[in-house]
Design an enzyme around this catalytic site. Structure first.
Site, short mmCIF file in Angstrom:
data_model
loop_
_atom_site.label_atom_id
_atom_site.label_comp_id
_atom_site.label_asym_id
_atom_site.label_seq_id
_atom_site.Cartn_x
_atom_site.Cartn_y
_atom_site.Cartn_z
N ASN A 182 0.55 -1.38 0.02
CA ASN A 182 0.01 -0.45 -0.01
C ASN A 182 1.28 1.58 -0.01
OD1 ASN A 182 -2.59 -1.97 0.10
ND2 ASN A 182 -2.88 -2.07 2.09
N HIS B 138 6.14 -0.62 -2.40
CA HIS B 138 5.88 0.20 -3.80
C HIS B 138 5.89 1.51 -3.80
CE1 HIS B 138 3.29 -3.47 -4.66
NE2 HIS B 138 4.02 -3.45 -5.53
N CYS C 187 11.78 13.93 -8.22
CA CYS C 187 11.75 14.95 -9.40
C CYS C 187 12.55 13.93 -10.76
CB CYS C 187 13.21 16.05 -9.52
SG CYS C 187 13.24 16.24 -10.95
N SER D 275 -4.57 -9.25 0.71
CA SER D 275 -3.87 -9.14 -0.51
C SER D 275 -4.76 -10.29 -1.45
CB SER D 275 -2.80 -9.58 -0.59
OG SER D 275 -2.35 -9.04 -2.15
ZN ZN Z 1 14.84 17.78 -10.07
#
Ligand code: ZN
Length: 288
Positions: free
Chosen positions: A114, A131, A139, A232
């Site tokens: 989750n 995950h 970024c 799950s």
């Molecule tokens: Zn950046």
């Protein structure tokens, strides 16, 4: 005049398999692997539900996010609208029970599929987010990791008049939104390198979980006395491979899930019942 009947205590829940599951967990060194079914009681809907069928809204894939600027724009517009509901989600009785089992010293680790942060919000420590987590962004150009709340503040400033209502929020935190509305949304870029595209720090469908993260989880499994799968259906390989590995290692596997799972043939103890009822009872039985 008759006196009001005293309120009856609720019948203790005792689904098939709970006695065996209690024995397994009481032995300690349990590695928990949790999935979307643990968070449904917190208002975060399961992609696949009890029947295993996909919901109508297809989740974002890594291929689309990476290659298609319009798809990325669409993701962020939906995600922006859905974020307040995601941010307001609170842990439920199942998350609290896991935290209690950990405080009682019965867990060897908590691994979750989750991305909602609700284990940690319930007080669990050292949670491995297989995950990733929606509470931060990364970024794609410079790798800077920043709080999602900071992005939301920047997006609010850039979108003072963009505010359609969310009809529905999916587990990855995005919302249903008509295409024509999306065009009015203004996305912002990375604030650290001034221009890099931002991604939620989560593993999308079609994206590989980082190898060192999986390796760390497998080492936790090798040291565990048992594997406990919570909520799950084990449909995706990133979770199912833990059951396969446990079977190879001869480590017993328990599952609490509403409905069948892909791993049922390889599981030692199965409890098919709502997690919000089973897990508090399990914790109580284990003295947690
Ligand atoms: Zn950046």
């Amino acid at each position: 005049m008759t006196a009001a009947l005293p309120a009856l205590d609720p019948e203790p829940i005792a689904p098939a398999g709970l006695d065996e599951l209690t024995d397994l967990v009481a032995d300690g060194d349990v590695l928990v692997l949790s999935g979307a079914g643990l968070s449904t009681d917190s208002g975060i809907p399961d992609y696949r539900g009890a029947t295993g069928s996909l919901r109508r809204h297809t989740p974002m894939t890594w291929q689309t996010f990476r290659r298609d600027p319009r798809g990325r724009h669409r993701y962020w517009a939906r995600s922006y609208v859905g974020w307040p509901q995601m941010a307001a989600a609170r842990p439920n009785a199942g998350h609290s029970a896991v935290a209690r089992l950990q405080r009682a010293g019965l867990l060897g680790g908590v691994v979750t599929q989750n991305v909602d942060g609700l284990h940690q919000a319930a007080g669990a420590r050292d949670v491995v987010e297989l995950h990733g987590g929606l509470d931060r962004t990364v970024c794609l150009a410079c790798g800077d990791v920043a709080p999602r709340a900071e992005l939301h503040r920047r997006l609010r400033a850039a979108n003072p008049h963009f505010g359609p209502r969310a009809g529905e929020v999916n587990p990855d935190g995005d919302a249903e939104l008509p295409d024509d509305v999306l065009d009015g949304f203004v996305m912002v870029d990375c604030g650290a390198c001034d221009g890099g595209p931002l991604k939620p720090d989560v593993v999308f469908f079609g994206e590989t979980v980082p190898r060192d993260r999986v390796g760390g989880c497998f080492r936790m499994l090798e040291d565990a006395g048992s594997l406990l799968v919570l909520g799950s259906s084990l449909t995706v390989m990133s979770g199912y491979r833990f059951v396969l590995r446990a079977a190879e290692l001869g480590i017993p596997v328990g599952v609490v899930n509403l409905g069948p799972t892909r791993g049922d043939a390889k599981v030692d103890v199965r409890v098919d019942a709502p997690l919000g009822a089973v897990l508090p009872e399990l914790a109580r039985r284990c003295g947690a």
